[in-house]
Design an enzyme around this catalytic site. Structure first.
Site, PDB file in Angstrom:
ATOM      1  N   ALA A   1      52.342 -89.804  55.130  1.00 52.22           N
ATOM      2  CA  ALA A   1      53.030 -90.978  55.687  1.00 52.22           C
ATOM      3  C   ALA A   1      53.668 -91.818  54.575  1.00 52.22           C
ATOM      4  O   ALA A   1      54.775 -92.338  54.732  1.00 52.22           O
ATOM      5  CB  ALA A   1      52.052 -91.814  56.486  1.00 52.22           C
TER       6      ALA A   1
ATOM      7  N   GLU B   1      54.262 -58.209  37.860  1.00 51.30           N
ATOM      8  CA  GLU B   1      54.391 -59.250  38.895  1.00 51.30           C
ATOM      9  C   GLU B   1      54.269 -58.653  40.289  1.00 51.30           C
ATOM     10  O   GLU B   1      54.604 -57.495  40.485  1.00 51.30           O
ATOM     11  CB  GLU B   1      55.796 -59.886  38.811  1.00 51.30           C
ATOM     12  CG  GLU B   1      56.139 -60.457  37.478  1.00 51.30           C
ATOM     13  CD  GLU B   1      57.659 -60.453  37.242  1.00 51.30           C
ATOM     14  OE1 GLU B   1      58.424 -60.559  38.210  1.00 51.30           O
ATOM     15  OE2 GLU B   1      58.046 -60.324  36.071  1.00 51.30           O
TER      16      GLU B   1
ATOM     17  N   LYS C   1      55.561 -57.739  43.855  1.00 48.80           N
ATOM     18  CA  LYS C   1      56.905 -57.547  44.420  1.00 48.80           C
ATOM     19  C   LYS C   1      56.879 -58.140  45.824  1.00 48.80           C
ATOM     20  O   LYS C   1      56.344 -57.537  46.758  1.00 48.80           O
ATOM     21  CB  LYS C   1      57.262 -56.063  44.456  1.00 48.80           C
ATOM     22  CG  LYS C   1      58.677 -55.808  44.921  1.00 48.80           C
ATOM     23  CD  LYS C   1      59.039 -54.340  44.766  1.00 48.80           C
ATOM     24  CE  LYS C   1      60.488 -54.040  45.087  1.00 48.80           C
ATOM     25  NZ  LYS C   1      60.944 -54.486  46.380  1.00 48.80           N
TER      26      LYS C   1
ATOM     27  N   ASP D   1      57.983 -59.356  49.406  1.00 49.17           N
ATOM     28  CA  ASP D   1      58.882 -58.815  50.409  1.00 49.17           C
ATOM     29  C   ASP D   1      59.652 -59.972  51.032  1.00 49.17           C
ATOM     30  O   ASP D   1      59.258 -60.536  52.047  1.00 49.17           O
ATOM     31  CB  ASP D   1      58.033 -58.097  51.475  1.00 49.17           C
ATOM     32  CG  ASP D   1      58.855 -57.068  52.204  1.00 49.17           C
ATOM     33  OD1 ASP D   1      60.024 -56.856  51.821  1.00 49.17           O
ATOM     34  OD2 ASP D   1      58.330 -56.477  53.153  1.00 49.17           O
TER      35      ASP D   1
ATOM     36  N   TYR E   1      61.886 -64.788  39.307  1.00 51.05           N
ATOM     37  CA  TYR E   1      61.466 -63.609  38.547  1.00 51.05           C
ATOM     38  C   TYR E   1      62.376 -63.233  37.384  1.00 51.05           C
ATOM     39  O   TYR E   1      62.046 -62.354  36.612  1.00 51.05           O
ATOM     40  CB  TYR E   1      61.199 -62.402  39.448  1.00 51.05           C
ATOM     41  CG  TYR E   1      62.326 -61.999  40.383  1.00 51.05           C
ATOM     42  CD1 TYR E   1      63.563 -61.581  39.897  1.00 51.05           C
ATOM     43  CD2 TYR E   1      62.120 -62.012  41.758  1.00 51.05           C
ATOM     44  CE1 TYR E   1      64.569 -61.199  40.771  1.00 51.05           C
ATOM     45  CE2 TYR E   1      63.124 -61.625  42.640  1.00 51.05           C
ATOM     46  CZ  TYR E   1      64.352 -61.219  42.131  1.00 51.05           C
ATOM     47  OH  TYR E   1      65.342 -60.850  42.978  1.00 51.05           O
TER      48      TYR E   1
ATOM     49  N   LYS F   1      55.495 -49.037  44.346  1.00 53.55           N
ATOM     50  CA  LYS F   1      55.450 -49.405  45.764  1.00 53.55           C
ATOM     51  C   LYS F   1      54.093 -49.098  46.398  1.00 53.55           C
ATOM     52  O   LYS F   1      53.512 -48.048  46.148  1.00 53.55           O
ATOM     53  CB  LYS F   1      56.534 -48.640  46.517  1.00 53.55           C
ATOM     54  CG  LYS F   1      57.946 -49.046  46.121  1.00 53.55           C
ATOM     55  CD  LYS F   1      58.459 -50.212  46.923  1.00 53.55           C
ATOM     56  CE  LYS F   1      58.963 -49.737  48.256  1.00 53.55           C
ATOM     57  NZ  LYS F   1      59.582 -50.810  49.027  1.00 53.55           N
TER      58      LYS F   1
ATOM     59  N   CYS G   1      39.534 -44.190  88.794  1.00 54.40           N
ATOM     60  CA  CYS G   1      39.034 -43.915  87.443  1.00 54.40           C
ATOM     61  C   CYS G   1      39.530 -42.541  86.988  1.00 54.40           C
ATOM     62  O   CYS G   1      39.317 -41.543  87.683  1.00 54.40           O
ATOM     63  CB  CYS G   1      37.507 -43.953  87.439  1.00 54.40           C
ATOM     64  SG  CYS G   1      36.810 -43.315  85.882  1.00 54.40           S
TER      65      CYS G   1
ATOM     66  N   CYS H   1      36.424 -39.994  86.771  1.00 46.20           N
ATOM     67  CA  CYS H   1      35.602 -39.539  87.894  1.00 46.20           C
ATOM     68  C   CYS H   1      36.227 -39.790  89.252  1.00 46.20           C
ATOM     69  O   CYS H   1      35.669 -39.396  90.277  1.00 46.20           O
ATOM     70  CB  CYS H   1      34.225 -40.188  87.811  1.00 46.20           C
ATOM     71  SG  CYS H   1      34.238 -41.949  88.167  1.00 46.20           S
TER      72      CYS H   1
ATOM     73  N   CYS I   1      35.693 -49.021  85.905  1.00 40.77           N
ATOM     74  CA  CYS I   1      35.326 -47.971  86.847  1.00 40.77           C
ATOM     75  C   CYS I   1      34.030 -48.425  87.519  1.00 40.77           C
ATOM     76  O   CYS I   1      33.096 -48.868  86.844  1.00 40.77           O
ATOM     77  CB  CYS I   1      35.112 -46.654  86.108  1.00 40.77           C
ATOM     78  SG  CYS I   1      34.130 -45.469  87.038  1.00 40.77           S
TER      79      CYS I   1
ATOM     80  N   CYS J   1      29.705 -41.719  86.325  1.00 39.45           N
ATOM     81  CA  CYS J   1      31.007 -41.375  85.747  1.00 39.45           C
ATOM     82  C   CYS J   1      30.788 -40.625  84.427  1.00 39.45           C
ATOM     83  O   CYS J   1      30.139 -41.139  83.516  1.00 39.45           O
ATOM     84  CB  CYS J   1      31.806 -42.653  85.514  1.00 39.45           C
ATOM     85  SG  CYS J   1      33.284 -42.406  84.533  1.00 39.45           S
TER      86      CYS J   1
HETATM   87  S1  IVH Z   1      63.172 -58.039  39.421  1.00 39.19           S
HETATM   88  C1  IVH Z   1      67.024 -56.262  37.962  1.00 39.19           C
HETATM   89  N1  IVH Z   1      60.890 -58.981  40.280  1.00 39.19           N
HETATM   90  O1  IVH Z   1      62.872 -56.520  44.905  1.00 39.19           O
HETATM   91  C2  IVH Z   1      65.697 -56.514  38.538  1.00 39.19           C
HETATM   92  N2  IVH Z   1      62.452 -58.205  41.892  1.00 39.19           N
HETATM   93  O2  IVH Z   1      63.890 -53.779  45.254  1.00 39.19           O
HETATM   94  C3  IVH Z   1      65.757 -57.558  39.529  1.00 39.19           C
HETATM   95  N3  IVH Z   1      61.741 -58.487  44.207  1.00 39.19           N
HETATM   96  O3  IVH Z   1      66.298 -57.215  44.779  1.00 39.19           O
HETATM   97  C4  IVH Z   1      64.581 -57.628  40.345  1.00 39.19           C
HETATM   98  N4  IVH Z   1      59.792 -59.417  43.763  1.00 39.19           N
HETATM   99  O4  IVH Z   1      64.778 -59.079  45.586  1.00 39.19           O
HETATM  100  C5  IVH Z   1      62.066 -58.443  40.622  1.00 39.19           C
HETATM  101  N5  IVH Z   1      58.863 -59.895  40.884  1.00 39.19           N
HETATM  102  C6  IVH Z   1      60.033 -59.355  41.229  1.00 39.19           C
HETATM  103  C7  IVH Z   1      60.402 -59.151  42.576  1.00 39.19           C
HETATM  104  C8  IVH Z   1      61.624 -58.564  42.863  1.00 39.19           C
HETATM  105  C9  IVH Z   1      60.624 -59.005  44.714  1.00 39.19           C
HETATM  106  C10 IVH Z   1      62.856 -57.900  44.996  1.00 39.19           C
HETATM  107  C11 IVH Z   1      64.209 -58.378  44.537  1.00 39.19           C
HETATM  108  C12 IVH Z   1      64.994 -57.127  44.293  1.00 39.19           C
HETATM  109  C13 IVH Z   1      64.215 -56.108  45.039  1.00 39.19           C
HETATM  110  C14 IVH Z   1      64.424 -54.743  44.442  1.00 39.19           C
END
Ligand code: IVH
Length: 678
Positions: free
Chosen positions: A36, A115, A117, A119, A227, A316, A416, A419, A433, A439
C-alpha cells in the site's frame, strides 16, 4: 509552465525511491515497505507528472501500459541473435569440449559458465546512457519486432540502470519468462472469470510479449534473466562472462542465481545432472542447461557457425510436454468398483519415459477437456508426477480435419465392462459397478492390492500373474492364494518350476506379517496405510478394531465419520468376517502390538516422505515416524508439518518450498529419530 524546483526534486526523489523498492521486490525478493505504501508513492508520482507534464520514458509510471499500437515496427539487430546447438547426452557434451580444445590448441581444462536454459522468449534490451531505449524480440535472428512498450511493464527490468558508470550504449540479452506460480495464478483467475485457460507458461509469455496493447501485457507477471551482452560502446567490460554477470547485477539487471562457473567438462556434466534433479523445484520451466566458454576473448576467437556460436552448447533435458493421439478410451474397474476412464495413447516419450496410457479420472474431466477418441492432445509428465493430458490441441481444427469422421464421442458404458452389472452414480462425479466382489475386475484388483508390496508383500505375485490365476479359475478371492500348490502354479503358461517354488515360498513367508499391513491389505474403503497404522496404535488388537462402533472409531486421530462408517460396515459384513477367520486359519499372524500410552513426541504432526533414503526403506522411515506419533501422508498440503526429502525428490519438494513448509534431509531426519527415540 514553469515547474517549481521543489516539485522537480520531489519527482526525482519519488522515481529513485520507486525504482529502489521495485528492485527489492521483484529482483531481490525482499520488500522493505508494504504494497500500500508503494502504491501511494506511484499515485503521488502520477499526480505530479500529470499536473506538471513531467512524464518521461524512463519514469516508473510508464510500467502500467500505454495506448495500443496499431502495428509492430521492425528492429534490425546490429549483432545477430544466434541460437544454440544442442546435445542430449554426456558423450556429445564431451565432443563439444574436445572441439573447443582443438580450436584453441590447448590441452588445459576450459573454464565454463553453466546456466539454466529457461523455456521462455529471447529479448534484446538496448540501453543508451543508462536508459532503456528499445526492446526487441529475436525474430529470425537478424530482424525482430520492437516490443519496448510491453517490456516496460516487466517490473524486474530496470528502465534506468543503477550505476553511474554505465556504458553510453549497452545491449543486454536474456530470456523473458513466466514463473510456474504466475502461470497457475493466471489460470486460477481465468477459471473463476470463465475466460480462456492458458496452455503453458512459455506460450503465455510469448503471447503476452507480442501484444499491441501493453495494458494486456501488464496483467501478466513476466520476469527476465539476462544471459549475454550484445553491442557495447564506450566502456570496458569484464573479460569473463562470470564477471559480466556481476557487472550486470550491479546495474540492477536480473541475473540467474543458479548460474555457476565450472572447470572442465566433467564438472559441467555434474552441473547438468544437479540442475536436472532440481528441475521441479525451480520457480520456472527449464528445458536444459547452457554451457558457455567463460573467457570472452576465447569466445571471440572461437567465433560462430552459420546459426550458432561455437563456444556454447545447450544440454537438453527430456521434454515434459509432447503431443500425441488418443487411440481409444477404456473403462477400468477398480478394487472398490470405481469406473475410471483411461486413455490409450500412441506411445510418446515425455519427461524421460514412454507413456502409452493415462488416467482421465472421471467423466467430468473428459467434458472439461472436450476430449474425443482420435484427438491430438498434449501430454505432460513433470518429475515423478503421473502423466496427464493437459489439453486437446485445437478441438476446432480437430473437428474440421480430414479424419474428423474418426473422432468418436466418449460415452460412459451402460453396464460394468467387466461383469455387466448395473453402474451406480456415487457422489458428484464417480460411477461404480454395483456387483461388489462378484465382479471379476473388483476381485482381481482386491487380490492385487492384498499381495502388493505395501500390503502382504507377496513377492512375485504381480498384476499379470493375479489376472492369470483368476482367469484360470485357480483363485477367486484372497484366501484362495494360500490354497495354491506347487503343481497348480508350475502348470501356468510362462511359469518355470523355479519361479513356482519361489512364489510358494513367498506366499508362506507373507503369513508372518504385521497388523497394520494385514488391515491395510483387507482393502477397506478409505483405509490407507496411515489409517491402518492409526487404528492399530489406538486399539492394539484386531478384535478390538472389529468390535469398535463408529463413535469409538472416530476417536482415532484422523478418522472422520465417513471413514468410521466404512470400517464399521466392513466388519458388519458376514463375508468379510468369514474371510478373516479363513485367513487366520491359514496361519496369518502378527506380533502383538503394545499400545503406546506414553508420550508421543510427534503426536499428530503430519510428515511427508519424498525422494529416496540411503539408510532405510521408505516403509521403515514411515514406521519409525508413526511409532513416534506422526501421521505420514502421501501428499503435501498446507497442513503438512515437515517434509523429509531425499535425492530425486520432485514435485512434493517444490510444493513444500512454495508453501514454506519445514524441509529436512536424511541426515537431519536421522538426528531427529535419534533424539526422539532416546
Ligand atoms: S545463450 C548465442 N543462455 O535458448 C547464444 N540462451 O535455443 C545465445 N535461452 O534463443 C543464447 N536460456 O532464447 C542462452 N542461459 C541461456 C538461455 C538461453 C534460454 C534460449 C535463448 C536462445 C535459445 C536457444
Amino acid at each position: 509552465m514553469a515547474v517549481p524546483d521543489k516539485i522537480k526534486q520531489e519527482v526525482g526523489k519519488l522515481r529513485q525511491q520507486i525504482e529502489h523498492h521495485n528492485h527489492l521486490y521483484h529482483s531481490l525478493d525482499s520488500p522493505e515497505i508494504p504494497d500500500a505504501d508503494f502504491d501511494a508513492l506511484i499515485t503521488r508520482l502520477e499526480t505530479l507528472e500529470r499536473s506538471y507534464d513531467l512524464a518521461t520514458p524512463d519514469s516508473p509510471t510508464q510500467r502500467v501500459g500505454s495506448e495500443p499500437l496499431t502495428r509492430f515496427t521492425q528492429v534490425v539487430h546490429e549483432m545477430a541473435m544466434l541460437s544454440l546447438d544442442k546435445v542430449f547426452d554426456e558423450k556429445d557434451l564431451e565432443d563439444f569440449d574436445s572441439r573447443i580444445k582443438k580450436r584453441l590448441e590447448s590441452d588445459a581444462q576450459i573454464e565454463y559458465s553453466c546456466e539454466p536454459k529457461i523455456d521462455g522468449v529471447a529479448v534484446s534490451l538496448m540501453y543508451r546512457n543508462g536508459v532503456l531505449e528499445r526492446a526487441a524480440t529475436r525474430g529470425d535472428g537478424v530482424t525482430g519486432e520492437n516490443i519496448t512498450h510491453n517490456v516496460k511493464t516487466i517490473q524486474s527490468i530496470p528502465l534506468r540502470l543503477k550505476s553511474l558508470d554505465v556504458a553510453p550504449v549497452v545491449e543486454v540479452r536474456g530470456e523473458i519468462f513466466l514463473s510456474k506460480q504466475g502461470f497457475e495464478r493466471l489460470n486460477a483467475r481465468a477459471e473463476v472469470e470463465g475466460s480462456k485457460i492458458f496452455v503453458n507458461p512459455r506460450n503465455t509469455a510469448a503471447g503476452a510479449i507480442r501484444q499491441l496493447d501493453s495494458r494486456s501485457t501488464a496483467k501478466i507477471p513476466l520476469q527476465m534473466y539476462c544471459y549475454s551482452v550484445g553491442i557495447v560502446e564506450g566502456i570496458e567490460l569484464p573479460t569473463r562472462l562470470s564477471g559480466m554477470f556481476t557487472t550486470l547485477a550491479s546495474w540492477g539487471l536480473p541475473v540467474n542465481p543458479h548460474r555457476s562457473t565450472r572447470w572442465g567438462i566433467t564438472e559441467c556434466l555434474q552441473y547438468c545432472l544437479d540442475l536436472l534433479a532440481k528441475r521441479d523445484s525451480l520457480e520456472y520451466q527449464i528445458d536444459g542447461a547452457v554451457i558457455k566458454v567463460n573467457d570472452l576473448d576465447a569466445q571471440r576467437s572461437l567465433g560462430n557457425n552459420a546459426k550458432s556460436p561455437r563456444w556454447a552448447m545447450a544440454y537438453k533435458f527430456p521434454a515434459e510436454e509432447k503431443s500425441t493421439v488418443v487411440l481409444d478410451v477404456e473403462f477400468q474397474v477398480g478394487r472398490t468398483g470405481t469406473i475410471t476412464p483411461v486413455a490409450r495413447l500412441r506411445p510418446v516419450f515425455v519427461g524421460g519415459v514412454t507413456v502409452s496410457n493415462t488416467t482421465l479420472h472421471n467423466m467430468d474431466e473428459i467434458a472439461r477437456l472436450g476430449l474425443r477418441v482420435g484427438d491430438t492432445v498434449i501430454v505432460r509428465r513433470a518429475g515423478d508426477v503421473i502423466p496427464k493430458i493437459v489439453k486437446v490441441v485445437d478441438p476446432e481444427k480437430n473437428q474440421k480435419s480430414a479424419n474428423s469422421r474418426k473422432r468418436k464421442k466418449i460415452k460412459l458404458p451402460a453396464a460394468c465392462p467387466a461383469c455387466g452389472s448395473a453402474i451406480e452414480k456415487d457422489g458428484e462425479v464417480l460411477y461404480r459397478c454395483s456387483a461388489g466382489l462378484i465382479c471379476p475386475a473388483q476381485r482381481k484388483e482386491s487380490i492385487k492390492h492384498f499381495a502388493s508390496r505395501t500390503a502382504m508383500d507377496i513377492e512375485g505375485l504381480g498384476d499379470k500373474l493375479v489376472a492369470q490365476l483368476v482367469d484360470e479359475g485357480l483363485i477367486s478371492q484372497v484366501a484362495d492364494i494360500f490354497d495354491l500348490n506347487l503343481d497348480q502354479i508350475a502348470g501356468l503358461e510362462r511359469m518355470g518350476s523355479k519361479s513356482a517354488e519361489n512364489l510358494v515360498a513367498a506366499i508362506n513367508q507373507s503369513k508372518q506379517t504385521t497388523l497394520p499391513r494385514f488391515l491395510y491389505a483387507l482393502g477397506i474403503r478409505e483405509v490407507g496405510e496411515a489409517t491402518a497404522s492409526g487404528l492399530v496404535n489406538h486399539f492394539g488388537e484386531l478384535d478390538k478394531i472389529m468390535a469398535a462402533d463408529t463413535a469409538s472409531l472416530e476417536r482415532v486421530a484422523d478418522i472422520g465419520p465417513i471413514v468410521a462408517q466404512h470400517i464399521a460396515t466392513f466388519f458388519d459384513n458376514e463375508n468379510n468376517l468369514a474371510l478373516i477367520t479363513t485367513l487366520r486359519a491359514h496361519g496369518i499372524s502378527w506380533p502383538v502390538v503394545a499400545i503406546d500410552v506414553g508420550e508421543k513426541p510427534l503426536q499428530d504432526q503430519a510428515y511427508v516422505l519424498t525422494g529416496s533414503l540411503e539408510s532405510m526403506s521408505r516403509n521403515e522411515a514411515k514406521a519409525r515416524l508413526v511409532a513416534l506419533g506422526a501421521k505420514v501422508a502421501g501428499s503435501v498440503s498446507k497442513n503438512t508439518d515437515c517434509v523429509v526429502a531425499g535425492p530425486g525428490a520432485g514435485s512434493k519438494l517444490s510444493k513444500a518450498q512454495q508453501l514454506g513448509i519445514n524441509i529436512i534431509d536424511e541426515r537431519e531426519f536421522l538426528l531427529l529419530l535419534d533424539d526422539l527415540s532416546r
